[in-house]
Write a protein that holds these residues in place. Sequence first.
Motif, PDB file in Angstrom:
ATOM      1  N   LEU A  36       0.832  -1.211   0.000  1.00 45.92           N
ATOM      2  CA  LEU A  36       0.000   0.000   0.000  1.00 45.92           C
ATOM      3  C   LEU A  36       0.864   1.258   0.000  1.00 45.92           C
ATOM      4  O   LEU A  36       0.579   2.208  -0.723  1.00 45.92           O
ATOM      5  CB  LEU A  36      -0.902   0.038   1.238  1.00 45.92           C
ATOM      6  N   THR A  45      -3.151   8.989   0.337  1.00 48.16           N
ATOM      7  CA  THR A  45      -4.327   8.238   0.771  1.00 48.16           C
ATOM      8  C   THR A  45      -4.119   7.666   2.166  1.00 48.16           C
ATOM      9  O   THR A  45      -2.995   7.516   2.640  1.00 48.16           O
ATOM     10  CB  THR A  45      -4.634   7.065  -0.186  1.00 48.16           C
ATOM     11  N   TYR A  47      -6.220   4.486   4.617  1.00 46.83           N
ATOM     12  CA  TYR A  47      -7.156   3.377   4.496  1.00 46.83           C
ATOM     13  C   TYR A  47      -7.661   2.991   5.881  1.00 46.83           C
ATOM     14  O   TYR A  47      -6.999   3.235   6.887  1.00 46.83           O
ATOM     15  CB  TYR A  47      -6.466   2.150   3.884  1.00 46.83           C
ATOM     16  N   LEU A 100     -10.609  -2.859   1.932  1.00 45.78           N
ATOM     17  CA  LEU A 100     -10.242  -1.605   2.580  1.00 45.78           C
ATOM     18  C   LEU A 100     -11.210  -0.496   2.215  1.00 45.78           C
ATOM     19  O   LEU A 100     -11.847  -0.529   1.161  1.00 45.78           O
ATOM     20  CB  LEU A 100      -8.830  -1.187   2.143  1.00 45.78           C
ATOM     21  N   TYR A 101     -11.269   0.499   3.104  1.00 41.19           N
ATOM     22  CA  TYR A 101     -11.939   1.757   2.798  1.00 41.19           C
ATOM     23  C   TYR A 101     -10.827   2.763   2.514  1.00 41.19           C
ATOM     24  O   TYR A 101      -9.925   2.941   3.315  1.00 41.19           O
ATOM     25  CB  TYR A 101     -12.770   2.235   3.988  1.00 41.19           C
ATOM     26  N   LYS A 102     -10.905   3.409   1.367  1.00 37.10           N
ATOM     27  CA  LYS A 102      -9.855   4.325   0.918  1.00 37.10           C
ATOM     28  C   LYS A 102     -10.341   5.761   1.016  1.00 37.10           C
ATOM     29  O   LYS A 102     -11.462   6.080   0.624  1.00 37.10           O
ATOM     30  CB  LYS A 102      -9.496   3.992  -0.535  1.00 37.10           C
TER      31      LYS A 102
END
Length: 187
Positions: A36, A45, A47, A100-102
């Motif tokens: 990542l 970003t 996550y 995942l939530y990005k």
Amino acid sequence: MDIDNIIDNIYPLPEKSKTLLKENIYEITYPKAHVLFKANRIESTMYFIKKGIVRAYANPGDEEITFWFGKEGDAVISMKNYVENQKGYETIELLESCDLYKLNTEHLRKLFSEDIHVANWGRKFAEQELIKVEERLIFRQCRTAMERYKELMATDPELLQRVQLGHIASYLGMTQVSLSRIRAELK
């Protein structure tokens, strides 16, 4: 873990503010071993882990030193990027396939300036992450190898089932041989 629960565990938001935040969050899936974040890069970003486990490590020489594991509900972030917008020192890789939530950190910073509730959520998030770092430092510096292993068994036994022993040993600040000896002593 559901994104609403993750957000609320950091700091409960009024519904309007939560909706603004969630409009900038997207679900994404990556396979095991995906990286990542890479060290010495600025990442835009962050996550949150819906499902899976990740590790953060540094390479201060020829070896990798694991200093953090994240699992369901945890944030995956380079704090140096998040706070100072500078290159991070960690590499973060997936130890399992992860959902995942990005969240783009530039979008989040924009929300900080537009919504005081989201700004407070961001402050609480940073405070919680600081406490976690402090706890890890104390855990590693102020206990013997045996105490570190026993505490990990007591506080996060699931980690021992999901992560390779080499990564666990590195996280605990010992060799895999030392970890094997400790495990044998405890049986």
